[in-house]
Write an enzyme that holds these catalytic residues in place. Structure first.
Site, PDB file in Angstrom:
ATOM      1  N   GLU A   1      -1.781  -5.583  -3.726  1.00  0.00           N
ATOM      2  CA  GLU A   1      -0.929  -4.719  -2.893  1.00  0.00           C
ATOM      3  C   GLU A   1       0.182  -5.535  -2.242  1.00  0.00           C
ATOM      4  O   GLU A   1       1.333  -5.081  -2.172  1.00  0.00           O
ATOM      5  CB  GLU A   1      -1.749  -4.022  -1.812  1.00  0.00           C
ATOM      6  CG  GLU A   1      -2.538  -2.852  -2.314  1.00  0.00           C
ATOM      7  CD  GLU A   1      -3.256  -2.111  -1.213  1.00  0.00           C
ATOM      8  OE1 GLU A   1      -3.384  -0.879  -1.344  1.00  0.00           O
ATOM      9  OE2 GLU A   1      -3.695  -2.736  -0.226  1.00  0.00           O
TER      10      GLU A   1
ATOM     11  N   ASP B   1       0.838  -1.195   0.000  1.00  0.00           N
ATOM     12  CA  ASP B   1       0.000   0.000   0.000  1.00  0.00           C
ATOM     13  C   ASP B   1       0.875   1.248   0.000  1.00  0.00           C
ATOM     14  O   ASP B   1       0.624   2.190  -0.747  1.00  0.00           O
ATOM     15  CB  ASP B   1      -0.926  -0.017   1.219  1.00  0.00           C
ATOM     16  CG  ASP B   1      -1.799   1.212   1.305  1.00  0.00           C
ATOM     17  OD1 ASP B   1      -2.604   1.438   0.388  1.00  0.00           O
ATOM     18  OD2 ASP B   1      -1.664   1.963   2.296  1.00  0.00           O
TER      19      ASP B   1
END
Length: 159
Positions: A127, A55
């Site tokens: 992610e 992220d």
């Protein structure tokens, strides 16, 4: 890791356009908590920590691209642009294009309830893969992958 599993991961590497030095990074990025729990794996052997890192890699990478391509935009405008492209919907779409669901390590219950198709799981896995790429090969390679996967999305935004 047996030969069949290695071959599956090699197949995914080809789809990703990224060769991992350490397959364990890729496997962990694909391992959901439900699988780790069912298999009594240590609490750090699933993909949530990699997702956390991925992220950050994604946010920084997209922020850098936006700064370079939208030099006259304000901070607020850049934040809105970033939010419009870095979200679960977009991440899941990329994961679906890669067929990521078929590579996930899921617990039986999660698998039976359609986990391979859930947007949240797919987005998290993508992610996590970005985090794994960063750990495996560093910022430059991970950033190149962010740019590669987000180029079409960012092109659409800039029009």
């Amino acid at each position: 890791m047996d030969r069949l599993e290695k071959n599956r991961l090699k197949e995914l590497q080809k789809k990703l356009g990224f060769k991992f030095k350490d397959f364990d990074h890729l496997k962990r990025a694909l391992t959901h908590r439900s699988y780790a729990n069912e298999n009594r794996m240590p609490n750090t052997e699933h993909n949530e920590r990699y997702e956390f890192l991925g992220d950050a890699v994604l946010e920084l990478g997209i922020s850098q691209v936006l700064m370079e391509n939208f030099s006259t935009h304000t901070e607020g405008e850049l934040s809105k642009l970033r939010a419009s492209v870095v979200n679960e919907t977009q991440l899941a779409a990329i994961a679906r294009q890669l067929g990521l669901g078929e590579y996930l390590y899921l617990g039986k219950g999660e698998d039976q309830t359609g986990g391979r198709f859930k947007a949240s799981l797919l987005a998290d896995a993508f992610e996590a893969i970005l985090g794994a790429m960063y750990l495996d090969r560093g910022w430059d390679k991970a950033f190149a992958m962010v740019k590669y996967y987000y180029e079409p999305v960012l092109s659409a935004v800039s029009q």
